[in-house]
Design a protein around this motif. Structure first.
Motif, mmCIF file in Angstrom:
data_model
loop_
_atom_site.group_PDB
_atom_site.id
_atom_site.type_symbol
_atom_site.label_atom_id
_atom_site.label_comp_id
_atom_site.label_asym_id
_atom_site.label_seq_id
_atom_site.Cartn_x
_atom_site.Cartn_y
_atom_site.Cartn_z
ATOM 1 N N LEU A 179 -0.965 -1.319 -4.020
ATOM 2 C CA LEU A 179 -2.205 -1.936 -3.545
ATOM 3 C C LEU A 179 -3.152 -0.833 -3.108
ATOM 4 N N THR A 180 -4.272 -0.687 -3.819
ATOM 5 C CA THR A 180 -5.267 0.335 -3.476
ATOM 6 C C THR A 180 -6.652 -0.329 -3.520
ATOM 7 N N VAL A 237 -6.110 -8.015 -7.929
ATOM 8 C CA VAL A 237 -4.946 -8.815 -7.516
ATOM 9 C C VAL A 237 -5.085 -10.240 -8.055
ATOM 10 N N GLY A 251 1.670 -1.840 -13.600
ATOM 11 C CA GLY A 251 1.420 -2.849 -12.565
ATOM 12 C C GLY A 251 2.673 -3.316 -11.838
ATOM 13 N N GLU A 283 -3.621 -5.404 -11.796
ATOM 14 C CA GLU A 283 -2.594 -4.374 -11.517
ATOM 15 C C GLU A 283 -1.524 -4.938 -10.586
ATOM 16 N N LEU A 284 -1.854 -6.031 -9.924
ATOM 17 C CA LEU A 284 -0.878 -6.651 -9.018
ATOM 18 C C LEU A 284 -0.902 -8.164 -9.237
ATOM 19 N N THR A 308 0.844 -1.197 0.000
ATOM 20 C CA THR A 308 0.000 0.000 0.000
ATOM 21 C C THR A 308 0.882 1.251 0.000
ATOM 22 N N VAL A 346 -9.790 -4.708 -1.695
ATOM 23 C CA VAL A 346 -9.380 -4.405 -3.078
ATOM 24 C C VAL A 346 -10.555 -4.612 -4.035
ATOM 25 N N ASP A 388 -8.699 0.016 -5.561
ATOM 26 C CA ASP A 388 -9.068 -0.172 -6.961
ATOM 27 C C ASP A 388 -8.252 -1.275 -7.660
ATOM 28 N N THR A 389 -7.467 -2.004 -6.884
ATOM 29 C CA THR A 389 -6.539 -2.976 -7.493
ATOM 30 C C THR A 389 -7.208 -4.334 -7.728
#
Ligand code: TYD
Length: 414
Positions: free
Chosen positions: A105-106, A111, A202, A173-174, A100, A129, A108-109
């Protein structure tokens, strides 16, 4: 079943580094041992024995297993389920806080976790998330994750499955791969999958046991057929760079006997490289040759010391059992040559392991309830990576008369 993938080009001669292609040299030969997660139904059942020889590459500092199991056979019926552990929960929290802070890591992510197992980490993240998705090749394990409501694809992660994920779920994104990168004879396939799928800005996170810690602490029991690589920072950077990924951060984590967390971004993202990366590499350059040079001798010494200690305790009439039907425990017991004759039983909380036997050593696996019905005098801690929490819990449950044999870094009693 043909666990050794002899036909595969990757493991046919093993004389070259599977990360950079350079020449490799042998470091330690533990002999031929059964697959470490092959918990058998009968004490004498023979799951086969396969050589455990590790070798190192002077060019990229990679350390690898010479012979590799077929990953199809490996995940056909997979026994490992992430245990409930206070230490792991704390680690998930710390990892989440770090990612974070880095902006990776938000809320909006999306994963994607590669090798998501029963989904313990994704379950931890899920509510904070946008979306979580797992991918894991073990059908029996995926079913457990799905039963918890976690979307999980049952497949190996590579470019093909990366494309299928993009079509069905979109672009993460992650992407995080915890303790699975070493479980594949060709890590290029997984990294190529990540490089194909990851969003432009990402983050790729890889966590693995750290080779320097494995060597420093004499953790030779981390060597088993599933662990086909023992990653250094230099080797990981070399691997990532071949896929246009840039290693930007490195950090240690306490789990699994000393792990390393790598963070990578696309080279085109021009993310700055934190000083941790060159610092880790400088330390590796300084210490790795010495650590590799004395590893085999340290391992042989541990074998003698543990054999002698258990023989002495048995001669004194003491009852010795083991705690933790871990994969590493099987390397330890079988390499040292301890069997059901010396170790009465092994306690483990995983229901799927209870009632079975440790391969080759033939030691029966019991629940805590049965194992502590008539507590032994000594417990060999074969899950030493959870040492503090296991010892505290057992002392609370059984009392302080029980003593623990720790095999790592040197054989000692607490
Ligand atoms: P682990 O160290 O996670 O992995 P590996 O198999 O890769 O060596 O295995 C630990 C084993 O110990 C696992 O089978 C679960 C078991 N365990 C317990 O029985 N009780 C506990 O409190 C914990 C933390 C683990």
């Amino acid at each position: 079943m043909h666990p050794l993938n002899k036909d595969a080009a990757l493991s046919a001669d093993g004389a070259s580094c599977r990360i950079c292609g350079s020449h490799v040299r042998p470091i330690l030969d533990l002999g031929s041992l059964p697959p470490a997660n092959a918990f058998v139904r009968e004490p004498n059942e023979d799951p086969g024995r396969f050589r455990l020889l590790i070798e190192s590459c002077d060019s990229c500092a990679n350390i690898q297993l010479h012979d590799c199991m077929s990953i199809v056979d490996l995940y056909d019926r997979y026994a490992y389920e992430t245990p409930d552990s206070r230490m792991l929960t704390t680690h998930y929290q710390e990892l989440g806080t770090w990612l974070t802070a880095l902006g990776a890591l938000t809320p909006d992510t999306f994963v994607l976790e590669v090798g998501s197992n029963v989904g313990a980490f994704l379950l931890h993240l899920k509510s904070s998330v946008r979306r979580v998705l797992g991918i894991d090749p073990a059908r029996n394990i995926v079913a457990i994750a799905q039963a918890k409501g976690l979307e999980t694809v049952c497949d190996f992660f590579d470019e093909r499955s990366a494309d299928a994920i993009r079509r069905a779920y979109g672009v993460p994104e992650l992407i995080i791969a915890r303790h699975c990168m070493a479980h594949n004879p060709d890590p290029h396939r997984m990294i190529a999958g990540a490089a194909r799928l990851l969003s432009d800005a990402g983050t790729l996170v890889i966590e693995n046991a750290y080779a320097l810690k494995t060597l420093e602490s004499n953790e030779f029991d981390q060597i088993y057929h599933e662990h086909m690589f023992y990653f250094t920072v230099r080797a990981m950077r070399t691997l990532l760079e071949q896929h246009d990924l840039r290693l930007t951060h490195v950090r240690m984590a306490k789990v699994h006997g000393g792990s390393v967390v790598f963070i990578a971004r696309r080279r085109a993202a021009h993310a700055p490289i934190e000083t941790s990366v060159p610092e880790f590499e400088a330390r590796e350059q300084e210490t790795l040759p010495m650590l590799l040079g004395r590893f085999a001798e340290n391992v042989a010494q541990t074998r003698e010391q543990l054999r002698e200690l258990v023989a002495r305790l048995r001669a004194e009439g003491k009852r010795v059992c083991a705690y933790g039907a871990s994969a590493k425990g099987n390397t330890l017991l079988n390499y040292v040559g301890l069997t059901h004759r010396e170790i009465e039983y092994c306690i483990d909380t995983t229901p799927g392991k209870q009632g079975r036997y440790l391969p080759l050593s033939g030691i029966p696996i019991l629940s805590e309830e049965r194992g502590f019905g008539h507590p032994p005098d000594f417990l060999l801690l074969t899950a030493w990576n959870y040492r503090d929490e296991i010892i505290a819990r057992i002392r609370e449950r059984v009392g302080s008369s029980i003593r623990f044999i720790l095999p790592i870094p040197r054989v000692h009693i607490v």
